[in-house]
Motif scaffolding. Structure first.
Motif, short mmCIF file in Angstrom:
data_model
loop_
_atom_site.label_atom_id
_atom_site.label_comp_id
_atom_site.label_asym_id
_atom_site.label_seq_id
_atom_site.Cartn_x
_atom_site.Cartn_y
_atom_site.Cartn_z
N SER A 1 -6.47 1.78 5.43
CA SER A 1 -6.56 2.93 4.50
C SER A 1 -7.75 2.72 3.57
O SER A 1 -8.23 1.60 3.38
CB SER A 1 -5.27 3.04 3.68
N ILE B 1 -5.99 9.36 7.01
CA ILE B 1 -6.04 10.73 7.53
C ILE B 1 -6.93 11.64 6.69
O ILE B 1 -7.23 12.75 7.10
CB ILE B 1 -4.63 11.37 7.59
N ILE C 1 4.06 0.94 2.31
CA ILE C 1 3.98 -0.13 3.30
C ILE C 1 4.32 -1.45 2.60
O ILE C 1 3.73 -1.77 1.56
CB ILE C 1 2.57 -0.20 3.93
N ASN D 1 -7.45 3.10 0.47
CA ASN D 1 -6.86 2.28 -0.60
C ASN D 1 -7.16 0.80 -0.40
O ASN D 1 -7.61 0.10 -1.30
CB ASN D 1 -5.33 2.39 -0.60
N GLN D 2 -6.85 0.33 0.81
CA GLN D 2 -7.01 -1.10 1.08
C GLN D 2 -8.49 -1.49 1.08
O GLN D 2 -8.86 -2.57 0.59
CB GLN D 2 -6.35 -1.44 2.42
N ASP E 1 0.87 -1.18 0.00
CA ASP E 1 0.00 0.00 0.00
C ASP E 1 0.90 1.23 0.00
O ASP E 1 2.06 1.17 0.43
CB ASP E 1 -0.91 0.01 1.24
N ILE E 2 0.37 2.31 -0.52
CA ILE E 2 1.08 3.60 -0.48
C ILE E 2 0.13 4.63 0.09
O ILE E 2 -0.98 4.81 -0.42
CB ILE E 2 1.57 4.02 -1.88
N VAL E 3 0.53 5.27 1.18
CA VAL E 3 -0.32 6.26 1.82
C VAL E 3 0.43 7.59 1.89
O VAL E 3 1.66 7.62 1.81
CB VAL E 3 -0.76 5.81 3.23
N GLU E 4 -0.32 8.65 2.03
CA GLU E 4 0.27 10.00 2.11
C GLU E 4 -0.05 10.58 3.47
O GLU E 4 -1.22 10.65 3.87
CB GLU E 4 -0.31 10.90 1.01
N ASN E 5 0.97 11.00 4.19
CA ASN E 5 0.78 11.69 5.47
C ASN E 5 1.96 12.64 5.61
O ASN E 5 2.98 12.31 6.20
CB ASN E 5 0.70 10.69 6.63
N SER E 6 1.83 13.82 5.03
CA SER E 6 2.94 14.79 4.89
C SER E 6 3.94 14.28 3.87
O SER E 6 4.36 15.00 2.98
CB SER E 6 3.63 15.09 6.20
N LYS E 7 4.34 13.03 4.00
CA LYS E 7 5.22 12.42 3.02
C LYS E 7 4.59 11.12 2.53
O LYS E 7 3.69 10.56 3.18
CB LYS E 7 6.58 12.13 3.65
N VAL F 1 4.40 7.26 2.06
CA VAL F 1 4.86 6.09 2.80
C VAL F 1 4.45 4.84 2.04
O VAL F 1 3.27 4.64 1.76
CB VAL F 1 4.26 6.04 4.22
N SER G 1 4.38 11.65 9.67
CA SER G 1 4.31 10.74 8.53
C SER G 1 3.92 9.32 8.93
O SER G 1 4.34 8.35 8.30
CB SER G 1 5.64 10.73 7.76
N SER G 2 3.13 9.20 9.98
CA SER G 2 2.64 7.88 10.37
C SER G 2 1.89 7.23 9.22
O SER G 2 1.12 7.88 8.52
CB SER G 2 1.71 8.00 11.58
N ARG G 3 2.12 5.94 9.05
CA ARG G 3 1.40 5.20 8.02
C ARG G 3 0.16 4.55 8.59
O ARG G 3 -0.59 3.88 7.87
CB ARG G 3 2.29 4.13 7.42
N VAL H 1 -2.09 -3.48 8.97
CA VAL H 1 -1.55 -2.26 8.37
C VAL H 1 -1.65 -2.36 6.85
O VAL H 1 -1.88 -1.37 6.17
CB VAL H 1 -0.10 -2.04 8.83
N ALA H 2 -1.48 -3.57 6.33
CA ALA H 2 -1.67 -3.79 4.89
C ALA H 2 -1.88 -5.27 4.65
O ALA H 2 -1.00 -6.07 4.92
CB ALA H 2 -0.48 -3.27 4.09
#
Lengths: 375, 375
Positions: free
Chosen positions: B49, B93, A207, B51-52, A197-203, A205, B87-89, B28-29
């Motif tokens: 997320s 958010i 997974i 996404n998931q 997975d790819i998530v965005e939280n300021s940057k 990330v 930048s927590s995954r 988490v994924a």
């Protein structure tokens, strides 16, 4: 494998029963309940303190006995791994007490290096040891200089190391032992992960299907980052694991193209996390005996075996010659390779350039200046 | 045990097959290769997320589906364990994206607390959640508020917690779940060690028959000290393990008399190191469903089972009532007790005072002010 060492009863037993040949044992503290069994499997017994020598030395008079000695000098980037750290419990520091037991011992262990990639820095340390202990070294038959000398790194002047070791050995008439430590797998092993997975939280990330705590625990303990190569591309991501730990992050890396789900990433130099607990040992032909100082974690044995096989192959291709590689049969090599569990561990190509690294500390190509303590 | 949760395929399978009843799964994924199997063992499926959820939600339409939500608020002493770290995954958010999938979910997971021993601090966090998500919470059937609420500590006003939870549940018409986390074994377990050697190196160091990395690894990862009680006596020692790691040090403690070889020392509150990886879950009668959020490490299962038994006994003596303790048979309790391996783990007396602590962080009786992030 001609020679090995160990730091616990079960390790010395494994070394003796599985590998045979010369087996050393050292322990920070032997217990009453184990000392007889320990000695029965050892060819050399090394004590951490004069206290322990006085407690148990009489049981080992039929064997060469050694004493670990602390001169307060070291080369280490990590306080956690520095035997000369303040109030270190490792090694006897009282020279008067050491002198009082010289008639009962034939060797010293001096473990002063951690990830020391400089033959000059090693030589300075050895100079200090020679100066401080010259009167005692001449009494001895052997000296173990421990591990942490990174002589398998690309470009390391191993001939200079061998010359320096030979000079010391000749000067004092001693057999020198080095421990291999994790240098046997430097740049040999990668942890292969895939993006889930790819998530965005300021940057951004990414997974991945792995976890720092499960597969590269040392990163958490030593507060380091993993490494990829190349790592100076336009698209930057945190690479994070799938455990519930908020800090399950391998590091921040950059890629040529935006990552997508399913992309595979090689986290470099992952072998030490597995080897750290291993019982791998070897003797090399460099004018010194060399062996692996082992730690204990049975659960990582399969991966350790795999790391051993990779490194043996590397050695067999000529980087470093092994005195008796045939003592591990090709059948046991195949068995070890077959035992590798996912995630996949792959050997790096021997001809590959030394990879670029990220983060501070032990995996950096230009590590910070270590603390070289004064005598 | 009425209810449990999990964070991986094998955990949800264990929960379903071994314990039965309501079983939640969160990851988490999730991976393509595991999602069908995961869902087959779950009663509720929680995605990390949108996404998931979009990838795999269609496979779970026959089940209640939840989404983990990150409001950037938390109560944690440790960056490593803080879900709201930069930048927590962990957790979705993007409120706009969350709103777009409300018709597909029936619950939220909000994991904001870590070792939160203050009902007032918890209540402030819950206020913020209610304000930020009020429009969405009313749509839902259930909310998991995660773990990290230390309501088993001596003196914790558990009735106030229950009232606050009930108020939230009634206001939005939701079932609230809490995870138990390591609070099930606070002050229940000690690591018993014996002194093998005492050395002097600026300070006195007692070497014991255990090792931090092997038995209290969290101390290294979180850079903490172990604890003993009492700990304000005249004779001070570093208590260090017998592994080869230079930093294998449990902490500096003081004793009434000088230590001698053979002395036994109780290192307090050692249970969390074992439970950290456990699959222990329970439902309590506090107006909320409560369960243990589990992690994976099979090797610690014996010790986890032991910890479970101690805590069950503590509960059974009246500190907290369990809705269905009989669902663990006395035979399985005895089996778990029999599975304890050395070093000895012993339950602390329920009537003992809360022990004095040393070092910073999670084991301190007066921990530093946590970071309570603003909304």
């Amino acid at each position: 494998m001609d020679c090995r060492t160990s730091s616990s009863l079960n390790e010395v037993r494994l070394g003796k029963e599985k590998f045979g040949g010369e087996t050393h044992v050292y322990s920070v503290a032997y217990a009453d309940s184990e000392i007889d069994d320990v000695i029965s499997h050892a060819n050399k017994v090394i004590f951490n303190s004069v206290n322990q020598l006085e407690c148990f030395g009489a049981k080992a008079t039929h064997l060469p006995i050694g004493l670990r000695v602390n001169l307060g000098v070291s080369h280490s980037y990590f306080d956690l791994a520095d035997p000369a750290r303040p109030s270190s419990r490792l090694e006897e520091i009282d020279l008067t007490r050491i002198e009082s037991v010289m008639d009962r011992i034939s060797g010293f262990m001096l473990h002063c290096n951690c990830e020391n990639g400089s033959v000059a820095a090693f030589s300075v340390l050895l100079d200090r040891i020679e100066i401080r202990l010259s009167g005692l070294l001449a009494w001895l038959d052997w000296v173990s200089l421990g591990g942490g000398i990174a002589f398998t790194k690309d470009g390391y002047p191993i001939d200079q190391l061998a010359v320096r070791l030979r000079a010391c050995a000749d000067k004092f008439g001693v057999q020198i032992y080095l421990e291999l430590g994790d240098i046997v797998i430097i740049d040999t092993t990668a942890l292969e992960v895939s993006v889930l997975d790819i998530v965005e939280n300021s940057k951004a990330v990414a997974i991945v299907d792995s976890a720092v705590e499960a597969h590269m625990l040392d990163l958490l303990v030593y507060r380091e980052s993993a490494a990829i190569a190349p790592n100076s591309r336009p698209h930057s991501y945190f690479i994070a694991g799938k455990s519930c730990l908020a800090g399950d992050v391998f590091g921040e890396f950059s890629f040529a193209k935006p990552l997508v789900i399913g992309d595979r990433i090689s986290l470099l130099n992952a072998g030490s996390a597995f080897l750290n607990m291993s019982v791998l040992q070897a003797c090399l032909e460099t004018g010194a005996g060399l062996y692996r100082h082992s730690h204990s974690r049975r659960a990582r044995q399969d991966l350790r075996d795999a790391a051993l096989v990779w490194q043996l192959r590397r050695w067999q291709r000529g980087i470093i010659s092994i005195s008796s590689p045939a003592s591990i049969s090709s059948m046991s090599m195949r068995a070890a390779v077959g035992a590798i569990s996912p995630p996949i561990l792959i050997p790096k190509s021997i001809s590959a350039n030394s990879p670029a690294r990220c983060g501070a500390g032990r995996t950096a190509s230009e590590p910070p200046t270590p603390c070289l303590k004064s005598v």
